[in-house]
Write an enzyme that holds these catalytic residues in place. Structure first.
Site, PDB file in Angstrom:
ATOM      1  N   ASP A   1       0.778  -1.131  -0.010  1.00  0.00           N
ATOM      2  CA  ASP A   1      -0.086   0.207  -0.023  1.00  0.00           C
ATOM      3  C   ASP A   1       1.072   1.272   0.114  1.00  0.00           C
ATOM      4  OD1 ASP A   1      -2.463   1.660   0.583  1.00  0.00           O
ATOM      5  OD2 ASP A   1      -1.548   1.827   2.425  1.00  0.00           O
TER       6      ASP A   1
ATOM      7  N   ASP B   1      -0.314   5.125   1.236  1.00  0.00           N
ATOM      8  CA  ASP B   1      -0.606   6.251   2.042  1.00  0.00           C
ATOM      9  C   ASP B   1      -0.442   5.457   3.282  1.00  0.00           C
ATOM     10  OD1 ASP B   1      -1.199   8.439   0.102  1.00  0.00           O
ATOM     11  OD2 ASP B   1      -2.919   7.289  -0.618  1.00  0.00           O
TER      12      ASP B   1
HETATM   13 MG   LIG Z   1      -2.797   3.249   3.520  1.00  0.00          MG
END
Ligand SMILES: [Mg+2]
Length: 294
Positions: free
Chosen positions: A85, A87
């Site tokens: 991932d 962010d």
């Molecule tokens: Mg995230």
């Protein structure tokens, strides 16, 4: 199957191995060998049997509150595929909130982001709602924000060390492709997949994202595709994230790591990083400092 206990601190407190050996003893286990992965920072102990990993980790965390601990199978530790991932995992913060800040709408947008990441509301609906609030933003603002991101400590070492070991590395994000492209290049990922914000003829965001959006199901599907393409099992894959939309891929991967994660993901993941940086994801696989790039 024998297990390995990895202990990582910044730095490790003195006497940590003795504390660990005492706790392991209470579970009827003892270390048969030990190895320093990083002087002062990371050690691993190979155990003589198999215990309840969750209970052992819980007891160790109570005794060693600043230390990241993981009890994992001793075999097949090094993963061949990495899906991460972006962010609040590879970069600090949520880029959609920063985009909203450029329009003075950060408070409204970040409140929705927080609820979506906790799994309290549907990700796709929450994305549509926030993207609509970005209508009118100059698309160049995305590039400005992408150029000024703060990277998570250890992010580049984590990705580049795995890539140097021949691992296929991909970034997957419910954020936006104009940002993931920059992060991919900077950290050394081979590929990225993210949402595409539509831009009007005036160079401003229309307030819509191309469908279908990248959500939890897309992240899981991406993991399966990567495993198939690499010719490896899901057991040979590592997935790492922080939010509710990472749960499916983190649960499916052989090594699923929750990085400074929301409670729902922390509970679901096989391993956690709560106190130290992203190099810990390498130590959990048995990498030593000599093998870490940068
Ligand atoms: Mg995230």
């Amino acid at each position: 199957m024998p297990q390995t206990l990895t202990l990582v601190g910044a730095p490790l407190p003195g006497g940590v191995e003795a504390v660990a050996a005492d706790i392991l003893g209470a579970f009827g286990l003892s270390p048969v060998s030990g190895r320093v992965l990083s002087p002062e920072r990371a050690v691993e102990l190979t155990l003589d049997g198999e215990g309840d990993a969750r209970k052992i980790e819980g007891t160790l965390r109570e005794a060693l509150p600043e230390v990241d601990v993981a009890v994992l199978p001793a075999e097949n530790r090094r993963k061949r595929v990495l899906l991460a991932d972006m962010d609040a995992t590879m970069v600090v913060g949520e880029t959609i909130d920063e985009l909203a800040a450029a329009l003075g709408k950060e408070a409204e947008v970040s409140a929705i982001t927080e609820r979506a990441m906790r799994g309290e509301i549907d990700f796709g609906a929450a994305l549509d709602e926030r993207v609509a609030m970005l209508a009118g933003l100059d698309a160049a603002e995305i590039d400005r924000i992408a150029g000024g991101l703060t990277y998570s400590p250890g992010a580049e070492a984590f990705v580049r060390s795995m890539a140097a070991d021949g691992v296929r590395c991909m970034l997957v994000s419910g954020g936006f492709d104009r940002v993931t492209g920059v992060v991919r290049e900077r950290l050394g990922f081979h590929a990225d997949r993210a949402n595409h914000l539509e831009v009007g003829p005036d160079g401003r965001l229309t307030g819509t994202a191309r469908k279908p959006v990248v959500d939890a199901a897309t992240k899981l599907a991406t993991l399966r595709e990567m495993a198939m393409t690499a010719g490896v099992a899901l057991a040979d894959c590592l997935a790492i994230g922080d939010g509710a939309n990472d749960r499916a891929m983190v649960e499916a991967a052989g090594l699923g790591i929750a990085y400074r994660a929301k409670p729902m993901l922390r509970e679901a993941a096989a391993a956690r990083i709560d106190h130290t940086d992203l190099r810990t994801a390498l130590y959990y696989q048995g990498y030593t400092d000599a093998e870490i790039v940068g």
